[in-house]
Design an enzyme around this catalytic site. Sequence first.
Site, PDB file in Angstrom:
ATOM      1  N   GLU A  92       0.845  -1.193   0.000  1.00  0.00           N
ATOM      2  CA  GLU A  92       0.000   0.000   0.000  1.00  0.00           C
ATOM      3  C   GLU A  92       0.883   1.247   0.000  1.00  0.00           C
ATOM      4  OE1 GLU A  92      -3.464   2.061   2.804  1.00  0.00           O
ATOM      5  OE2 GLU A  92      -2.095   0.574   3.653  1.00  0.00           O
ATOM      6  N   HIS A  93       1.819   1.308   0.938  1.00  0.00           N
ATOM      7  CA  HIS A  93       2.787   2.404   1.018  1.00  0.00           C
ATOM      8  C   HIS A  93       4.187   1.826   0.832  1.00  0.00           C
ATOM      9  CE1 HIS A  93      -0.542   3.502   3.859  1.00  0.00           C
ATOM     10  NE2 HIS A  93      -0.498   4.634   3.173  1.00  0.00           N
TER      11      HIS A  93
END
Length: 427
Positions: free
Chosen positions: A325-326
């Site tokens: 996601e990050h």
Amino acid sequence: MAIQIFKVGLKDHSVLDPVLKRAREDLSSTLALVKPIVEDVKNRGDSALREYTQKFDEVIPPKSFVLEISKLNPKIDPKLKTALVKAAKNIRNFHKIQIPENKEIIIHGNKLGILHTPIESVSVYAPGGKALYPSTILMGVIPAKLAGVKNIQIVTPPRKGTLPDGLIAAAKIAGADRIVMAGGAQGIAAVSYGTESIPSSEFVVGPGNKFVTAAKVYLSGQGVIGIDSPAGPSEVLIIADDSADPMWVAADLLSQAEHGEDSVAILCTNSLSLAQKVKEEVEKALIERPKRGEMKRKSIEDHGKIFVFSNLEECFVFSNLFAPEHLEIQTKNFKKDLKKVKHAGSVFLGNYSPVAMGDYISGTNHILPTAGAARIYSSLGVSTFLKRVTWQEVSKKSIQNLYPHVKVLSEFEGLDEEHGNSVRIRR
């Protein structure tokens, strides 16, 4: 034991595979719980919604589930208002560059084009649970407004029968039309089908717990609504070499763990020395910053990992398999290393780009694909709320020139009697 260090190679499947398969949660059991709730709200509307609000949110349901934002005047700390306005401006400026142009081209004398048209009604889910998320309201509403969505509502659980002014202020600053005070699967059902008091939406976006995700997936599968990527636990993967500051890396791992016990925080490095220092800093920080301590420690112990690979290339191979996601890249050549990224929700380059900047203020969107979905999904943006409509204007000359090809193709498909004829009669 706060976080474990593993010296690994890409072929160490016994260690890496369970991590790669993380959070690809089987929703079947949750769907079984959610389906009757959704169907009940569909059939009984506000009455069912009141019962579930009292049962699951443990509050007395509000007299009205709907707050019209134009009628509200929230009172908030001036510093919070300034921060929200600044964040909104940055988000708006970044997302403006995502607005696509309508284009056309001439092929064989025919005009062909693309027209981008917005979805008409959208609901943005803002989670309740363990924290307040006015930032999520900004992230969901602003791109929808830029896309031209005319009807935007926030759906979020009531707190003690009402909502904090900070959430209302965020909705007002972002430009939403109303707030629906309902959470969980029942809230998603209410804005999807509509009730006596709540308008329905065609599209629902935003993060939430597994019940929210299951409701979105179920209703999308039924063709009731469109959704963004299904949300899972929050996650960060950091690729760092010996140029990174171990205290900063540890802080970034813990900022993800702060979201919840199931949050995922991973460091991939080619430096055993950095790995050991980060481990020490994580343990030190857990003692020095005890707020939400049990949650952070459980997240780090259950889902935190430090992988030491022989080189940075292997770190990037693993990251692309993981599709975080990050993704933070804290390396000497981070700009060059960006080219190695194939799959990630959002990337944070250099030592001065913690995920929290993107979460709140820099301008990129924090509604991102999780659990490996970044391999096929993008971050929420203007295009999320747009449909691409193609059009064509065919000339008589083109009909004459291209009919022979239409004849061959329609005959091959056994459709010449009508398909072929519709072109033939225009020659």
